[in-house]
Design a protein around this motif. Structure first.
Motif, PDB file in Angstrom:
ATOM      1  N   VAL A  57       0.872  -1.159   0.179  1.00  0.00           N
ATOM      2  CA  VAL A  57      -0.117  -0.088   0.206  1.00  0.00           C
ATOM      3  C   VAL A  57       0.764   1.236   0.143  1.00  0.00           C
ATOM      4  O   VAL A  57       0.569   2.233  -0.829  1.00  0.00           O
ATOM      5  CB  VAL A  57      -0.767  -0.081   1.192  1.00  0.00           C
ATOM      6  N   ILE A  58       2.060   1.361   1.021  1.00  0.00           N
ATOM      7  CA  ILE A  58       2.897   2.348   0.959  1.00  0.00           C
ATOM      8  C   ILE A  58       3.494   2.529  -0.487  1.00  0.00           C
ATOM      9  O   ILE A  58       3.592   3.482  -0.919  1.00  0.00           O
ATOM     10  CB  ILE A  58       3.858   2.197   1.936  1.00  0.00           C
ATOM     11  N   ALA A  59       3.739   1.342  -0.950  1.00  0.00           N
ATOM     12  CA  ALA A  59       4.794   1.335  -2.577  1.00  0.00           C
ATOM     13  C   ALA A  59       3.695   1.759  -3.548  1.00  0.00           C
ATOM     14  O   ALA A  59       4.432   2.533  -4.543  1.00  0.00           O
ATOM     15  CB  ALA A  59       5.329  -0.061  -2.453  1.00  0.00           C
ATOM     16  N   ALA A  60       2.584   1.603  -3.564  1.00  0.00           N
ATOM     17  CA  ALA A  60       1.542   2.149  -4.339  1.00  0.00           C
ATOM     18  C   ALA A  60       1.641   3.472  -4.554  1.00  0.00           C
ATOM     19  O   ALA A  60       1.679   4.152  -5.755  1.00  0.00           O
ATOM     20  CB  ALA A  60       0.344   1.379  -4.358  1.00  0.00           C
ATOM     21  N   GLY A  61       1.543   4.126  -3.494  1.00  0.00           N
ATOM     22  CA  GLY A  61       1.328   5.618  -3.421  1.00  0.00           C
ATOM     23  C   GLY A  61       2.874   5.939  -3.689  1.00  0.00           C
ATOM     24  O   GLY A  61       2.735   7.339  -4.511  1.00  0.00           O
ATOM     25  N   LEU A  62       3.691   5.538  -3.416  1.00  0.00           N
ATOM     26  CA  LEU A  62       5.363   6.139  -3.662  1.00  0.00           C
ATOM     27  C   LEU A  62       5.520   6.118  -5.213  1.00  0.00           C
ATOM     28  O   LEU A  62       6.189   6.768  -5.721  1.00  0.00           O
ATOM     29  CB  LEU A  62       6.274   5.238  -2.828  1.00  0.00           C
ATOM     30  N   VAL A 172      -7.448  -5.515   0.623  1.00  0.00           N
ATOM     31  CA  VAL A 172      -7.157  -4.175   0.724  1.00  0.00           C
ATOM     32  C   VAL A 172      -6.070  -3.826  -0.295  1.00  0.00           C
ATOM     33  O   VAL A 172      -6.194  -2.713  -0.992  1.00  0.00           O
ATOM     34  CB  VAL A 172      -7.027  -3.643   2.205  1.00  0.00           C
ATOM     35  N   ALA A 173      -4.883  -4.472  -0.038  1.00  0.00           N
ATOM     36  CA  ALA A 173      -3.701  -4.079  -0.809  1.00  0.00           C
ATOM     37  C   ALA A 173      -4.144  -4.149  -2.512  1.00  0.00           C
ATOM     38  O   ALA A 173      -3.518  -3.491  -3.257  1.00  0.00           O
ATOM     39  CB  ALA A 173      -2.576  -4.962  -0.424  1.00  0.00           C
ATOM     40  N   ALA A 174      -4.635  -5.308  -2.481  1.00  0.00           N
ATOM     41  CA  ALA A 174      -4.923  -5.533  -3.998  1.00  0.00           C
ATOM     42  C   ALA A 174      -5.807  -4.435  -4.711  1.00  0.00           C
ATOM     43  O   ALA A 174      -5.616  -3.959  -5.824  1.00  0.00           O
ATOM     44  CB  ALA A 174      -5.512  -6.926  -4.179  1.00  0.00           C
ATOM     45  N   ALA A 175      -6.696  -4.140  -3.957  1.00  0.00           N
ATOM     46  CA  ALA A 175      -7.627  -3.209  -4.283  1.00  0.00           C
ATOM     47  C   ALA A 175      -6.868  -1.719  -4.526  1.00  0.00           C
ATOM     48  O   ALA A 175      -7.025  -1.045  -5.615  1.00  0.00           O
ATOM     49  CB  ALA A 175      -8.888  -2.825  -3.316  1.00  0.00           C
ATOM     50  N   VAL A 176      -5.876  -1.578  -3.662  1.00  0.00           N
ATOM     51  CA  VAL A 176      -5.342  -0.233  -3.529  1.00  0.00           C
ATOM     52  C   VAL A 176      -4.258  -0.013  -5.067  1.00  0.00           C
ATOM     53  O   VAL A 176      -4.288   0.759  -5.804  1.00  0.00           O
ATOM     54  CB  VAL A 176      -4.453   0.029  -2.531  1.00  0.00           C
ATOM     55  N   LEU A 177      -3.715  -1.348  -5.250  1.00  0.00           N
ATOM     56  CA  LEU A 177      -2.800  -1.625  -6.366  1.00  0.00           C
ATOM     57  C   LEU A 177      -3.465  -1.408  -7.794  1.00  0.00           C
ATOM     58  O   LEU A 177      -2.916  -0.919  -8.719  1.00  0.00           O
ATOM     59  CB  LEU A 177      -1.951  -2.842  -6.202  1.00  0.00           C
ATOM     60  N   ALA A 178      -4.713  -1.920  -7.548  1.00  0.00           N
ATOM     61  CA  ALA A 178      -5.415  -1.910  -8.849  1.00  0.00           C
ATOM     62  C   ALA A 178      -5.955  -0.636  -9.295  1.00  0.00           C
ATOM     63  O   ALA A 178      -5.866  -0.123 -10.377  1.00  0.00           O
ATOM     64  CB  ALA A 178      -6.728  -2.907  -8.728  1.00  0.00           C
ATOM     65  N   VAL A 179      -6.334   0.142  -8.255  1.00  0.00           N
ATOM     66  CA  VAL A 179      -6.862   1.603  -8.521  1.00  0.00           C
ATOM     67  C   VAL A 179      -5.768   2.437  -8.804  1.00  0.00           C
ATOM     68  O   VAL A 179      -5.830   3.145  -9.953  1.00  0.00           O
ATOM     69  CB  VAL A 179      -7.280   2.079  -7.059  1.00  0.00           C
ATOM     70  N   VAL A 180      -4.664   2.195  -8.230  1.00  0.00           N
ATOM     71  CA  VAL A 180      -3.422   3.159  -8.557  1.00  0.00           C
ATOM     72  C   VAL A 180      -2.972   2.669 -10.064  1.00  0.00           C
ATOM     73  O   VAL A 180      -2.697   3.567 -10.873  1.00  0.00           O
ATOM     74  CB  VAL A 180      -2.493   2.945  -7.643  1.00  0.00           C
ATOM     75  N   ALA A 181      -2.776   1.524 -10.288  1.00  0.00           N
ATOM     76  CA  ALA A 181      -2.641   1.018 -11.716  1.00  0.00           C
ATOM     77  C   ALA A 181      -3.468   1.633 -12.707  1.00  0.00           C
ATOM     78  O   ALA A 181      -3.132   2.130 -14.043  1.00  0.00           O
ATOM     79  CB  ALA A 181      -2.471  -0.431 -11.770  1.00  0.00           C
ATOM     80  N   PHE A 182      -4.856   1.627 -12.534  1.00  0.00           N
ATOM     81  CA  PHE A 182      -5.895   2.208 -13.385  1.00  0.00           C
ATOM     82  C   PHE A 182      -5.517   3.519 -13.529  1.00  0.00           C
ATOM     83  O   PHE A 182      -5.678   4.199 -14.638  1.00  0.00           O
ATOM     84  CB  PHE A 182      -7.146   1.875 -12.783  1.00  0.00           C
ATOM     85  N   VAL A 183      -5.268   4.412 -12.476  1.00  0.00           N
ATOM     86  CA  VAL A 183      -5.147   5.901 -12.648  1.00  0.00           C
ATOM     87  C   VAL A 183      -3.996   6.269 -13.310  1.00  0.00           C
ATOM     88  O   VAL A 183      -3.879   6.815 -14.292  1.00  0.00           O
ATOM     89  CB  VAL A 183      -4.895   6.480 -11.137  1.00  0.00           C
TER      90      VAL A 183
END
Length: 320
Positions: A57-62, A172-183
């Protein structure tokens, strides 16, 4: 005839995204499976999944922030403050929903402060966020008064619960990664982030609202830090001195850089970040299973980060 030849032609390893990183990860998994029977144990794999979920989750935002040429070394400190504040509130009987809103709202505020300093004062992101990280580590210790604060069964459904046999933290982590990847791939905001990281001046001249986007990016990094803090608190069921902080931050940075995100901005993928997170998580787990001193874990993270940074620089030089 040419179509048949194309279909039957062997796929070159070099054309597979992150092929080298994937081969290293597979090699370590095979090595661990041979050296210890415990590695492929279901409980061990679930434990690894829970551990890497927080870092992911941290790495996704980073990743999104670094693609835009930014950096936030205070995300680990933000996690520490979030866990400390949430633990104190839950232990004093505050409602769970109020605790979550307060803790994540605070983490967003920290991210926005970082963004404002970087955007409007032109202080280097590394310097500004490293200073914030030091400050936040001290604040976290003050909040818990240097002691361990237990939250008992609060958030246990998130930290230790499972769905379809997988930890809830993984979803939760998968959802965050998927959303960031989509964005990053399909939205104008994501394309603007790549443009800002490629050349901020050109991006501004092309009509991109650079200042606004940078503030949003740092605010998002803060929000994901808060979410990661709640996830970590739910897994540990307590906030203690050393929870979160610089070690967690460096692990996330190493994972993102290993995954191919450029330190100079303008390049990066969530797929690479996921592989980087898994690689570091598996290495840490293998060291524990082989009963190798935890000090070597810090050494391995530092060494891998240094090697990845050098490789990143050499790759950028070749492209130029």
């Amino acid at each position: 005839m040419s179509a048949v030849a194309t279909l039957t032609r062997p796929v070159r390893v070099g054309k597979i995204p992150h092929a080298g990183l994937l081969l290293v990860l597979v090699g370590i998994i095979v090595f661990a499976s041979v050296r210890t029977d415990s590695f492929l144990n279901t409980n061990n794999l679930l434990n690894v999944a829970r551990q890497v979920s927080v870092v992911a989750v941290i790495a996704a935002g980073l990743t999104l922030l670094m693609v835009a040429g930014g950096m936030d070394f205070s995300m680990g400190g933000n996690v520490a403050v979030t866990t400390a504040v949430a633990a104190q509130m839950l232990s004093h009987g505050y409602a769970t929903w109020l605790t979550l809103v307060t803790a994540i709202g605070l983490s967003i505020a920290v991210g926005l402060v970082n963004g404002a300093v970087v955007t409007f004062t032109n202080v280097a992101p590394f310097v500004a966020t490293l200073a914030t990280a030091t400050l936040l580590d001290g604040v976290a210790l003050l909040v818990i008064n240097g002691m361990s604060i237990s939250i008992d069964e609060h958030l246990s459904g998130l930290g230790s619960g499972t769905t379809f046999g997988l930890p809830n933290l993984v979803f939760v982590a998968a959802a965050v990664l998927a959303v960031v990847a989509f964005v990053m791939r399909y939205t104008s905001f994501g394309r603007d982030a790549f443009a800002i990281g490629g050349n901020e001046d050109v991006a501004r001249l092309s009509g991109i609202t650079v200042s606004r986007d940078k503030l949003v990016l740092y605010g998002l990094a803060g929000a994901l830090s808060g979410l990661a803090g709640i996830m970590l608190l739910s897994r540990l069921a307590a906030s203690s001195p050393g929870t979160g902080g610089l070690q967690l931050q460096l692990t996330a940075v190493a994972a993102v850089v290993i995954g191919g995100t450029s330190l100079a901005g303008g390049k990066g993928t969530i797929g690479g970040t996921i592989l980087g997170v898994l690689l570091l998580g598996v290495v840490a787990n293998v060291l524990n299973l082989l009963q190798i001193s935890s000090y070597y874990q810090q050494i391995s993270v530092g060494a891998v980060l240094l090697i990845a940074a050098i490789a990143n620089l050499l790759q950028s030089s070749r492209k130029r």
